[in-house]
Write a protein that holds these residues in place. Structure first.
Motif, short mmCIF file in Angstrom:
data_model
loop_
_atom_site.label_atom_id
_atom_site.label_comp_id
_atom_site.label_asym_id
_atom_site.label_seq_id
_atom_site.Cartn_x
_atom_site.Cartn_y
_atom_site.Cartn_z
N LEU A 196 0.82 -1.21 0.00
CA LEU A 196 0.00 0.00 0.00
C LEU A 196 0.85 1.25 0.00
O LEU A 196 0.37 2.34 -0.23
N CYS A 197 2.18 1.13 0.27
CA CYS A 197 3.11 2.27 0.20
C CYS A 197 2.63 3.45 1.03
O CYS A 197 2.59 4.57 0.56
N GLU A 223 -2.68 2.17 -5.10
CA GLU A 223 -2.61 2.09 -3.64
C GLU A 223 -3.98 2.30 -2.99
O GLU A 223 -4.08 2.73 -1.86
N LYS A 269 -7.34 6.64 -1.58
CA LYS A 269 -6.01 6.42 -2.13
C LYS A 269 -5.13 7.60 -1.74
O LYS A 269 -5.64 8.70 -1.51
#
Length: 993
Positions: free
Chosen positions: A17-18, A142, A110
């Motif tokens: 998901l960074c 993401e 996001k």
């Protein structure tokens, strides 16, 4: 309802998901001893990276949606309209809501470029945080699902929790070709282990046949299996189990159980995906995409009502806590000053009861009030003694009788500890063999010695390899050793065997592998087996005719013949391609840039069935358009393995290098026509003919007709055609009104990266319906121009963008009048005196509608082009009888609007009408609304042949893309991996589902 035919097969890969779950979790306070009720739990999860990646079908992506998606009635890309300011995406045919950004307790978020979670929109669902498109090489949206107002109980002390969320979300892949939904997820954790479950539903389709579509029975499945869960006062963060999880794949498939990232989502979840058609997307198949299938971290936050906490104050000692809630056990420790001894705990205030007030270390249970306690000491009369350690340290080094002394060995380099020894009476070690031990101080000084010996782990031991070699052949414990089998002639390697303990090669069945050296000599053996009798089958071969002395300025048709393409490397068939050396060097490499970028000049796929039918032989013709090759570059024509094997398998690379004929001129210089003549082919058709002897082949032509006097129709001032055929030497204008005309021709086309055009060459006058003898000025508009090379200059924008020529075998043919009638630019108006004396009339171009073809099958695409509309205004396209709006396009600077319409699979067969409505300029120069129409015939989506389905066939083959046979958009099945051929494009993606 059936909207699409064909095959699809993809691989779902995982990614991080960074930062999308970067919610802060506070450090837990002291665990409470009972369950606590919560009503505000927030659930966040992105499933895995593939749920935010691009799809492998062109222009598709994977994304999340709030709520349960409606029935799209087929496995196809979602199409519809935005409602409620973009909050809902609605199927325009059945009015089912397909996508929402939020619904009830659920929302889709996001990260933006600053890393902040913001609402996902329909326009940003396929974009990364920086606004670029997602892909399958690491760029993801993401996106996450967030569900709020979770209810249940948590017990941090017991590491347990029970929370349910009342919300739903949908997981969409390939922009809607396959999707499923989850309702009311529930978390259950007991003693640090648990599950996340939910009721799932969706629609089933087939990787082999997208026409299959059915609603699936809803059921509860395990979305995630959880281990090592830590339940805190503030929340839970946990990554679901995946690596090493074994399952039995549905439909007889096989799970790959090797490699660093093998594993699976839960069994009942994978079983459900077997009905949706997605089963292989959720467990390891041995490909490079396996790492992206791993679940991402689940984030849960909540708050609990905290009991009151009270202060603890200790004089002369310490407490294990400085504050605590009622009922909490607290440990007291006295800090005895030098020369003093502990006398007891006194001065207790606050109602605390000390377990044993006489002990320097004791406990009490915290009351519901602040507590103060004092440690009391008296003078110490017991003497202290020194502790001397040779080869180590003691703590403390001076102590009274009965004190616990800690010993720590100081191990010299290259040595290892043996034991502690002493000659002092009364010293008993807790463990004399432990480098860190203790003893109780006697009533005397103590002397202790630590003894050491050489460490055998630092000694090198020999390595004996039977049937191979080792590098190095002697090594120390812990050192990496490479072993290589020496395979005898006519044998093949089987595996390594050894009886030496603690020797584990990283790959037992690989002829070259490594192991970590133990602290002893090693003996290891390579085992072999004889090869089967060699076959006499010839190796694959290819001939390319012609491949020498090609003229890149002309159209070239190559005949490529192959033989003996059999065996495992040809299991997916063979790609026949023409490509530049930077993209493909036969036998060495293939470099591709990705979807949407045609990197081969031409291509065709020979299927496994076609190879089997002719025992590995085939003949393919590939057409290279004129000027599609650059003399300064190197090209090859030949074969390679098909699908995913194209990226790694080079054994089928067979090719001929293409060479060019020798020229004595600059190919980038453009010349004008030699002469232009005009003639009347019947009463109203005017024909232009020209000759050309320029040194360089022409790349195309512009032809125009201009009325210079006696114009009977003021609306017909001039017409122009752009002809992409460099071999053309004539063009006809039909239905020309009465008047006196001149015809002009110039060379025009793309030369490398520049669009170039010459000056016009003008014909003599042509008299249509008027008497030439009445012409008072019989001179032509301007004298003919001798062929001259154009001067280097910024080219004018062409009236029609050059299009690649169609192949000879294409089933899609251009209409006879494929060039577009355009209004004249101001700098190309006639300059003769007659034209200057003609009364000015408003610029007018007759609007025109052109279809690429008038017969099309349901499910196929049709290109529609209109011209003559006001630049910058919208043109609306419709299909009748039942009015169906199929698109709105803004006319470009030349008044042209182009639309490619994919005829729905359900569109009724028969005769229909295409309409185009927009703003155009009338003969009086005023704007007016114009509607154009043209008939088309729509055929059935498919026909039956010998009891089997037979899909309408179309061919695409140009100098810019790989050829595709069977459909305009085709996903080729790969087994453990796929390459996508979309509109004739070979991708670089190595997808192993």
């Amino acid at each position: 309802m059936q909207r699409s035919r064909g095959k699809w097969k993809g691989s779902i890969a995982a990614a991080a998901l960074c930062g999308a779950l970067a919610t802060s979790f506070l450090i837990p306070m002291a665990a409470q001893a009972s369950q606590q009720e919560i009503k505000d739990a927030v659930f966040q999860w992105g499933l895995n990276a593939e749920s935010g990646s691009a799809g492998y079908a062109p222009n598709t992506c994977n994304f999340l949606g709030a709520g349960v998606a409606g029935d799209n009635e087929s496995s196809s890309v979602w199409q519809g309209e935005l409602r409620e300011n973009g909050a809902a995406f609605v199927n325009t045919e059945n009015q089912d809501v397909m996508w929402r950004q939020n619904e009830d307790n659920t929302s889709i978020l996001k990260p933006n470029s600053s890393g902040e979670l913001v609402p996902t929109t329909w326009d940003t669902k396929c974009q990364t945080r920086d606004g670029s498109k997602t892909n399958t090489s690491g760029k993801t949206s993401e996106n996450i699902v967030r569900i709020v107002k979770g209810q249940g109980t948590v017990d941090p002390a017991a590491n347990s929790a029970e929370i349910r969320w009342y919300g739903s979300f949908t997981v969409v892949y390939y922009s809607g070709m396959t999707y499923w939904s989850v309702v009311n997820p529930k978390l259950s954790v007991v003693n640090g282990e648990g599950t996340l479950k939910g009721r799932v539903s969706g629609y089933g389709t087939s990787m082999e046949d997208q026409s299959q579509w059915k609603g699936l029975r809803s059921r509860e499945v395990t979305l995630a299996t959880l281990k090592n869960v830590t339940v805190t006062e503030n929340g839970i963060k946990v990554t679901p189990e995946y690596k090493g999880v074994e399952i039995t794949p549905p439909n007889g498939a096989t799970q790959v159980r090797s490699g660093a990232n093998w594993g699976s989502w839960p069994q009942d979840f994978v079983d459900f995906q077997g009905e949706t058609g997605q089963a292989p997307y959720w467990y390891s198949s041995g490909g490079a995409a396996d790492a992206r299938k791993i679940p991402q971290e689940i984030g849960i936050t909540y708050s609990v009502a905290m009991p009151a906490s009270y202060a603890i104050s200790v004089e002369g000692g310490t407490a294990s806590l400085t504050q605590a809630t009622a009922g909490t056990q607290v440990t007291l420790t006295a800090e005895v000053p030098q020369g003093k001894r502990f006398a007891g705990w006194q001065g207790i205030k606050g109602g605390a009861t000390i377990a044993d007030p006489s002990q320097p270390t004791t406990t009490f249970t915290m009351p519901a009030s602040d507590v103060t306690i004092k440690a009391v000491y008296t003078d110490e009369i017991t003497p202290s003694f020194e502790v001397t350690v040779d080869g180590g340290t003691a703590s403390p080094s001076n102590a009274k009788e009965g004190t616990n002394i800690s010993l720590s060995a100081t191990i010299p380099q290259g040595k290892r500890f043996v034991e502690w020894s002493t000659e002092t009476a009364g010293v008993s070690f807790a463990n004399a063999k432990d480098a860190n031990t203790s003893f109780t101080m006697p009533a005397s000084a103590v002397s202790i010695t630590a003894t050491y010996e050489d460490d055998p782990a630092l000694a090198a031991h020999p390595i004996t390899v039977t049937g191979g070699t080792a590098s190095p052949d002697t090594a120390r414990a812990g050192q990496s050793v490479t072993i290589t089998a020496q395979v005898p002639e006519n044998h093949h390697f089987l595996r390594w065997t050894t009886e030496t303990p603690d020797v584990t090669p990283t790959a037992w069945t690989s002829p070259t592998t490594t192991f970590t050296m133990p602290a002893s000599a090693v003996q290891i053996t390579a085992t072999f087996a004889p090869n089967a009798a060699p076959t006499t089958r010839p190796k694959p071969s290819v001939t390319v005719e012609p491949h020498e002395n090609l003229d890149p300025a002309a159209k070239n048709i190559l005949t490529i013949t192959g033989k003996d393409f059999v065996g495992d490397a040809a299991r997916n068939g063979v790609y026949v391609v023409v490509g530049e050396e930077r993209v493909w060097k036969p036998g060495e490499y293939i470099h591709t840039q990705g979807l949407g970028e045609g990197e081969f000049l031409a291509s065709s796929w020979v299927t496994p069935e076609q190879l089997q039918a002719k025992d590995g032989a085939f003949t393919v013709k590939l057409t290279l358009g004129a000027n599609s090759m650059d003399r300064s570059k190197t090209y090859y024509a030949g074969t390679m393995a098909a699908h995913a094997l194209a990226l790694t398998e080079r054994s089928l690379d067979r090719a001929e290098k293409l060479t060019f004929n020798t020229i004595s001129y600059d190919p980038n210089v453009i010349f004008a026509p030699d002469t232009v003549t005009g003639s009347l082919s019947n009463e109203s058709d005017v024909r232009a003919e020209w000759t050309y002897s320029g040194q360089t082949p022409s790349h195309g032509w512009d032809v125009r007709i201009v009325c210079v006097e006696k114009c009977s129709d003021p609306l017909y001032q001039s017409k122009q055609k752009s002809i992409n055929d460099p071999d053309a030497r004539s063009a006809t204008f039909t239905a020309v009104p009465h008047g006196v005309y001149t015809l002009s021709v110039r060379s025009a086309g793309w030369y490398g990266n520049d669009y170039k055009e010459t000056e016009w060459v003008v014909s003599d006058k042509v008299y249509v319906g008027v008497d030439a003898s009445t012409d008072s000025k019989p001179e032509p508009e301007s004298p003919s121009v001798s062929p001259q090379p154009s001067q280097p200059a910024q080219p004018e924008t062409p009236s029609v963008s050059p299009q690649p020529s169609q192949p000879e075998d294409s089933s899609t043919t251009q209409p006879e009048n494929s060039f577009t009638t355009q209004p004249e630019d101001s700098h190309t108006q006639p300059s003769s005196p007659e034209a200057e004396n003609t009364p000015a009339t408003p610029a007018f171009v007759q609007p025109r509608l052109t279809l690429a073809r008038t017969e099309v099958a349901a499910g196929e695409s049709l290109e529609i082009v209109v011209s003559g509309f006001m630049p910058g205004t919208d043109v609306t396209f419709e299909a009748h009888s039942d009015p169906l709006t199929i698109g709105t396009i803004t006319a470009d600077a030349q008044g042209i609007a182009r639309l490619t319409w994919k005829v729905p699979a359900s569109f009724p067969a028969g005769e229909h009408t295409i309409l185009a409505t927009g703003l155009a300029r009338g003969a009086d120069g005023k704007e007016q609304m114009v509607t154009l129409s043209q008939k088309i015939t729509v055929g059935a989506a498919e026909a039956k042949h010998n009891g089997e389905k037979k899909t309408t066939t179309s061919h695409v083959n140009s100098g810019q893309h790989l050829a595709v046979t069977g459909a305009s958009t085709l996903t080729i099945l790969l087994g453990s991996g796929i390459l996508v051929l979309a509109g004739g494009i070979l991708t670089k993606r190595r997808l192993q589902g």
